[in-house]
Enzyme design. Structure first.
Site, PDB file in Angstrom:
ATOM      1  N   ASN A 171     -11.842   3.795  -4.583  1.00  0.00           N
ATOM      2  CA  ASN A 171     -11.036   2.732  -3.973  1.00  0.00           C
ATOM      3  C   ASN A 171     -11.435   2.480  -2.514  1.00  0.00           C
ATOM      4  O   ASN A 171     -11.355   3.379  -1.681  1.00  0.00           O
ATOM      5  CB  ASN A 171      -9.554   3.155  -4.060  1.00  0.00           C
ATOM      6  CG  ASN A 171      -8.602   2.019  -3.759  1.00  0.00           C
ATOM      7  OD1 ASN A 171      -8.996   0.847  -3.783  1.00  0.00           O
ATOM      8  ND2 ASN A 171      -7.356   2.354  -3.473  1.00  0.00           N
ATOM      9  N   HIS A 211       5.273   5.813 -12.544  1.00  0.00           N
ATOM     10  CA  HIS A 211       5.775   5.646 -11.172  1.00  0.00           C
ATOM     11  C   HIS A 211       7.042   4.786 -11.147  1.00  0.00           C
ATOM     12  O   HIS A 211       7.125   3.775 -11.850  1.00  0.00           O
ATOM     13  CB  HIS A 211       4.745   4.914 -10.310  1.00  0.00           C
ATOM     14  CG  HIS A 211       3.550   5.735  -9.961  1.00  0.00           C
ATOM     15  ND1 HIS A 211       2.917   5.631  -8.747  1.00  0.00           N
ATOM     16  CD2 HIS A 211       2.870   6.679 -10.653  1.00  0.00           C
ATOM     17  CE1 HIS A 211       1.881   6.469  -8.717  1.00  0.00           C
ATOM     18  NE2 HIS A 211       1.832   7.114  -9.865  1.00  0.00           N
ATOM     19  N   TYR A 263       9.810   2.707   6.737  1.00  0.00           N
ATOM     20  CA  TYR A 263       8.666   3.596   6.496  1.00  0.00           C
ATOM     21  C   TYR A 263       8.343   3.544   5.006  1.00  0.00           C
ATOM     22  O   TYR A 263       9.183   3.871   4.171  1.00  0.00           O
ATOM     23  CB  TYR A 263       8.999   5.019   6.949  1.00  0.00           C
ATOM     24  CG  TYR A 263       9.423   5.069   8.401  1.00  0.00           C
ATOM     25  CD1 TYR A 263       8.597   4.539   9.386  1.00  0.00           C
ATOM     26  CD2 TYR A 263      10.654   5.585   8.772  1.00  0.00           C
ATOM     27  CE1 TYR A 263       8.980   4.547  10.718  1.00  0.00           C
ATOM     28  CE2 TYR A 263      11.049   5.601  10.103  1.00  0.00           C
ATOM     29  CZ  TYR A 263      10.210   5.075  11.071  1.00  0.00           C
ATOM     30  OH  TYR A 263      10.598   5.067  12.381  1.00  0.00           O
ATOM     31  N   ASP A 293       5.444  12.495  -4.417  1.00  0.00           N
ATOM     32  CA  ASP A 293       4.139  12.619  -3.752  1.00  0.00           C
ATOM     33  C   ASP A 293       4.330  12.422  -2.245  1.00  0.00           C
ATOM     34  O   ASP A 293       4.647  11.324  -1.792  1.00  0.00           O
ATOM     35  CB  ASP A 293       3.207  11.539  -4.320  1.00  0.00           C
ATOM     36  CG  ASP A 293       1.764  11.705  -3.867  1.00  0.00           C
ATOM     37  OD1 ASP A 293       1.525  12.501  -2.935  1.00  0.00           O
ATOM     38  OD2 ASP A 293       0.886  11.033  -4.446  1.00  0.00           O
ATOM     39  N   HIS A 334       1.995  12.581  -0.170  1.00  0.00           N
ATOM     40  CA  HIS A 334       0.776  11.861   0.233  1.00  0.00           C
ATOM     41  C   HIS A 334       0.179  12.395   1.535  1.00  0.00           C
ATOM     42  O   HIS A 334      -0.259  11.633   2.402  1.00  0.00           O
ATOM     43  CB  HIS A 334       1.044  10.351   0.312  1.00  0.00           C
ATOM     44  CG  HIS A 334       0.053   9.546  -0.471  1.00  0.00           C
ATOM     45  ND1 HIS A 334      -0.906   8.771   0.115  1.00  0.00           N
ATOM     46  CD2 HIS A 334      -0.130   9.424  -1.801  1.00  0.00           C
ATOM     47  CE1 HIS A 334      -1.642   8.192  -0.820  1.00  0.00           C
ATOM     48  NE2 HIS A 334      -1.197   8.584  -1.991  1.00  0.00           N
ATOM     49  N   GLU A 379       3.989  16.826  -4.776  1.00  0.00           N
ATOM     50  CA  GLU A 379       2.545  16.568  -4.726  1.00  0.00           C
ATOM     51  C   GLU A 379       2.043  16.435  -3.293  1.00  0.00           C
ATOM     52  O   GLU A 379       2.716  15.846  -2.434  1.00  0.00           O
ATOM     53  CB  GLU A 379       2.272  15.275  -5.507  1.00  0.00           C
ATOM     54  CG  GLU A 379       0.835  14.876  -5.508  1.00  0.00           C
ATOM     55  CD  GLU A 379       0.613  13.612  -6.325  1.00  0.00           C
ATOM     56  OE1 GLU A 379       1.470  13.266  -7.162  1.00  0.00           O
ATOM     57  OE2 GLU A 379      -0.423  12.981  -6.113  1.00  0.00           O
ATOM     58  N   GLU A 395      -6.166  15.524  -5.846  1.00  0.00           N
ATOM     59  CA  GLU A 395      -6.829  14.230  -6.038  1.00  0.00           C
ATOM     60  C   GLU A 395      -7.883  13.942  -4.976  1.00  0.00           C
ATOM     61  O   GLU A 395      -8.706  13.052  -5.150  1.00  0.00           O
ATOM     62  CB  GLU A 395      -5.799  13.101  -6.099  1.00  0.00           C
ATOM     63  CG  GLU A 395      -5.030  12.900  -4.823  1.00  0.00           C
ATOM     64  CD  GLU A 395      -3.976  11.806  -4.926  1.00  0.00           C
ATOM     65  OE1 GLU A 395      -3.004  11.996  -5.672  1.00  0.00           O
ATOM     66  OE2 GLU A 395      -4.130  10.778  -4.259  1.00  0.00           O
ATOM     67  N   ARG A 441      -4.715  18.568  -9.696  1.00  0.00           N
ATOM     68  CA  ARG A 441      -4.658  17.121  -9.951  1.00  0.00           C
ATOM     69  C   ARG A 441      -5.983  16.428  -9.648  1.00  0.00           C
ATOM     70  O   ARG A 441      -6.028  15.402  -8.955  1.00  0.00           O
ATOM     71  CB  ARG A 441      -3.558  16.504  -9.079  1.00  0.00           C
ATOM     72  CG  ARG A 441      -2.196  16.959  -9.481  1.00  0.00           C
ATOM     73  CD  ARG A 441      -1.093  16.240  -8.790  1.00  0.00           C
ATOM     74  NE  ARG A 441      -1.373  14.878  -8.404  1.00  0.00           N
ATOM     75  CZ  ARG A 441      -1.468  13.850  -9.249  1.00  0.00           C
ATOM     76  NH1 ARG A 441      -1.307  14.041 -10.544  1.00  0.00           N
ATOM     77  NH2 ARG A 441      -1.729  12.639  -8.804  1.00  0.00           N
ATOM     78  N   HIS A 491      -5.217  13.194 -11.906  1.00  0.00           N
ATOM     79  CA  HIS A 491      -4.903  11.952 -11.184  1.00  0.00           C
ATOM     80  C   HIS A 491      -5.139  10.769 -12.119  1.00  0.00           C
ATOM     81  O   HIS A 491      -6.209  10.658 -12.727  1.00  0.00           O
ATOM     82  CB  HIS A 491      -5.861  11.876  -9.993  1.00  0.00           C
ATOM     83  CG  HIS A 491      -5.508  10.862  -8.961  1.00  0.00           C
ATOM     84  ND1 HIS A 491      -6.465  10.194  -8.238  1.00  0.00           N
ATOM     85  CD2 HIS A 491      -4.318  10.418  -8.512  1.00  0.00           C
ATOM     86  CE1 HIS A 491      -5.870   9.374  -7.380  1.00  0.00           C
ATOM     87  NE2 HIS A 491      -4.566   9.491  -7.515  1.00  0.00           N
ATOM     88  N   GLU A 504      -0.764  11.774 -15.177  1.00  0.00           N
ATOM     89  CA  GLU A 504      -0.276  10.570 -14.482  1.00  0.00           C
ATOM     90  C   GLU A 504      -0.811   9.338 -15.207  1.00  0.00           C
ATOM     91  O   GLU A 504      -1.979   9.298 -15.589  1.00  0.00           O
ATOM     92  CB  GLU A 504      -0.772  10.572 -13.037  1.00  0.00           C
ATOM     93  CG  GLU A 504      -0.286   9.371 -12.242  1.00  0.00           C
ATOM     94  CD  GLU A 504      -0.785   9.372 -10.794  1.00  0.00           C
ATOM     95  OE1 GLU A 504      -0.090   8.815  -9.937  1.00  0.00           O
ATOM     96  OE2 GLU A 504      -1.856   9.939 -10.541  1.00  0.00           O
TER      97      GLU A 504
HETATM   98  C1  GCO Z   1      -1.436   9.166  -6.867  1.00  0.00           C
HETATM   99  C2  GCO Z   1      -2.218   8.818  -5.634  1.00  0.00           C
HETATM  100  C3  GCO Z   1      -2.514   7.358  -5.495  1.00  0.00           C
HETATM  101  C4  GCO Z   1      -3.397   7.119  -4.260  1.00  0.00           C
HETATM  102  C5  GCO Z   1      -4.510   6.197  -4.562  1.00  0.00           C
HETATM  103  C6  GCO Z   1      -5.403   5.953  -3.341  1.00  0.00           C
HETATM  104  O1  GCO Z   1      -0.908  10.253  -6.875  1.00  0.00           O
HETATM  105  O2  GCO Z   1      -1.436   8.382  -7.802  1.00  0.00           O
HETATM  106  O3  GCO Z   1      -1.685   9.429  -4.521  1.00  0.00           O
HETATM  107  O4  GCO Z   1      -1.314   6.652  -5.448  1.00  0.00           O
HETATM  108  O5  GCO Z   1      -2.644   6.546  -3.252  1.00  0.00           O
HETATM  109  O6  GCO Z   1      -5.235   6.735  -5.615  1.00  0.00           O
HETATM  110  O7  GCO Z   1      -6.399   5.042  -3.654  1.00  0.00           O
HETATM  111 MG    MG Z   2      -1.118  11.398  -5.165  1.00  0.00          MG
END
Ligand code: GCO
Ligand code: MG
Length: 409
Positions: A37, A122, A162, A217, A219, A243, A269, A290, A319, A346
């Site tokens: 991506n 999601h 946010y 997540d 992130h 996550e 991921e 993942r 992922h 996922e």
């Molecule tokens: C998830 C990931 C994605 C990432 C994306 C970035 O757990 O699915 O965190 O949402 O944000 O793959 O390009």
């Molecule tokens: Mg993720």
């Protein structure tokens, strides 16, 4: 069977996908996914300008040898761009091998360990009501595991929101933006988010009951000690896993979280090699690995990592975002079907435009995916349709803290 040609197809059926197409001297074709991506053009150049001519004429069936060669024989090892190119080539070779033997890829990996694959979807909410509504919709259609995310309003700064990373297309526009829109900088405040995380998680558990499995997540947006607090905060609400609580490049950060909470942890991921995963695996700093099949070495890379994770009593939760194509999702499902230590998968429903390019080789129903019994990965690519949907450059937002410091998207 020799490799006659390696080409790429860059297409945008709603979002960008880089497909690797390997044609054998027999005329048989295999497809893989090399989408990274926001860095699609770099991977495309590596495949087309370096790897394609080098690998032409090699034995297409010698997957491990090709895998080792791309990984090590031109000196530079690893890295997201090279590992994504390798992943796409590996997947296409497995597809080709399966098609040449009239066998689904999972059967070449040792056969079925399970008949169907449990997936999570999601749910994103711009407020509590919309989040609960999305979760209830998913539960009503049979989903048993939900990854939830939510927008947080800053009580001290009216109008400031946010945003969290998510791929719930039903919840509004896609996260990725055009070059033009990159100038709008979203902000982040970890302390405000952390307070909301506890409140929203409690609300979901109370409203949805004990049965549904919940995943959240972070992130990679918390420091290790704040992540430890997050893991403790959600502990009473029995998450399936939390996550990416910390920046994954600094693995000892996971240890800090681990020592302070019994909330299960999912990470991986952003790892591209088995060696990236090793410290966390050997120390049991995570519960769900993942990895991304398009970034961590394709089918071959994931199967190797899964075997090591299995030895450490760690389950796989690959992922499966929308930024990898149905080819990669299919590859995930083949691995999930074969490995012993499957945890959960996922899953994001493909955009209707993607179904114009990729034929469906799997079916989703009531929280599970079932593979069709087709040779190779089981997905065909309509190259004419792909050519009609040209690449459109897009970016993840440039997140910053309240003071303008750089934050992880
Ligand atoms: C998830 C990931 C994605 C990432 C994306 C970035 O757990 O699915 O965190 O949402 O944000 O793959 O390009
Ligand atoms: Mg993720």
């Amino acid at each position: 069977m020799k490799i006659a040609r390696i080409e790429t197809i860059l297409t945008c059926p709603d979002r960008n996908y880089l497909i690797v197409k390997i044609t054998a001297d027999s005329g048989l074709v295999g497809y893989g996914d090399a989408t990274l991506n926001g860095r699609e053009l770099a991977v495309q150049a590596l495949i087309e300008r370096h790897l394609s001519s080098w690998l032409t004429g090699w034995d297409a069936g010698a997957i491990e040898k090709i895998w080792q060669s791309v990984l090590r024989q031109q000196y530079w090892r690893g890295g997201a761009i090279q590992m994504t190119a390798l992943s796409g080539i590996d997947m296409a070779l497995w597809d080709l091998k399966g098609k040449s033997l009239h066998a689904p890829v999972y059967s070449l990996l040792g056969g079925k360990s399970r008949d169907r694959i449990r997936v999570y979807l999601h749910a994103h909410g711009v407020n509590d009501d919309s989040l609960l509504r999305r979760c209830r919709e998913l539960i009503a259609e049979g989903c048993t595991a939900i990854r939830y995310s939510f927008d947080t309003r800053d009580p001290a700064r009216p109008g400031v929101v946010y945003r969290q990373a998510h791929q719930d297309i039903g919840a509004g526009p896609r996260i990725e933006v055009s070059e033009e829109d990159l100038r709008v900088i979203p902000r982040w405040d970890a302390a405000t988010y952390l307070r909301d995380l506890g409140r929203v998680t409690a609300l979901l558990r109370t409203e949805l009951g004990p049965e549904v499995d919940l995943i959240h997540d972070v992130h990679q947006r918390l420091s290790p000690i704040m992540a430890a607090r997050a893991a403790r905060t959600v502990e009473p609400f029995d998450l399936f896993f939390l996550e990416d609580p910390v920046e994954p490049l600094y693995k000892p950060g996971l240890k800090i979280v681990r020592e302070r909470s019994a909330t299960p942890i999912g990470v991986g991921e952003l790892f591209t090699t088995l060696q990236d995963c090793l410290p966390a695996l050997q120390n049991n700093w995570l519960d769900y690995l993942r990895l991304d099949i398009s970034h961590a070495g394709g089918v071959t890379g994931i199967v190797k990592a899964a075997a090591v994770a299995d030895a450490c009593q760690i389950l796989m939760a690959l992922h499966g975002p929308s930024d990898i194509s149905p080819l990669a999702h299919a590859a995930n499902f083949h691995v999930d079907t074969a490995i012993p230590n499957f945890g959960i998968q996922e899953f994001i429903h493909a955009d209707p435009r993607a179904t114009e390019v990729f034929t469906a080789g799997y079916r989703y129903s009531e929280g599970y995916v079932t593979l069709e019994d087709l040779p190779g990965l089981g997905i065909e690519v309509d190259e004419k349709a792909a050519a009609g949907l040209p690449y459109a450059k897009s970016f993840l937002p440039l997140l910053q803290d309240k003071d303008g410091g750089v934050q992880n998207w």
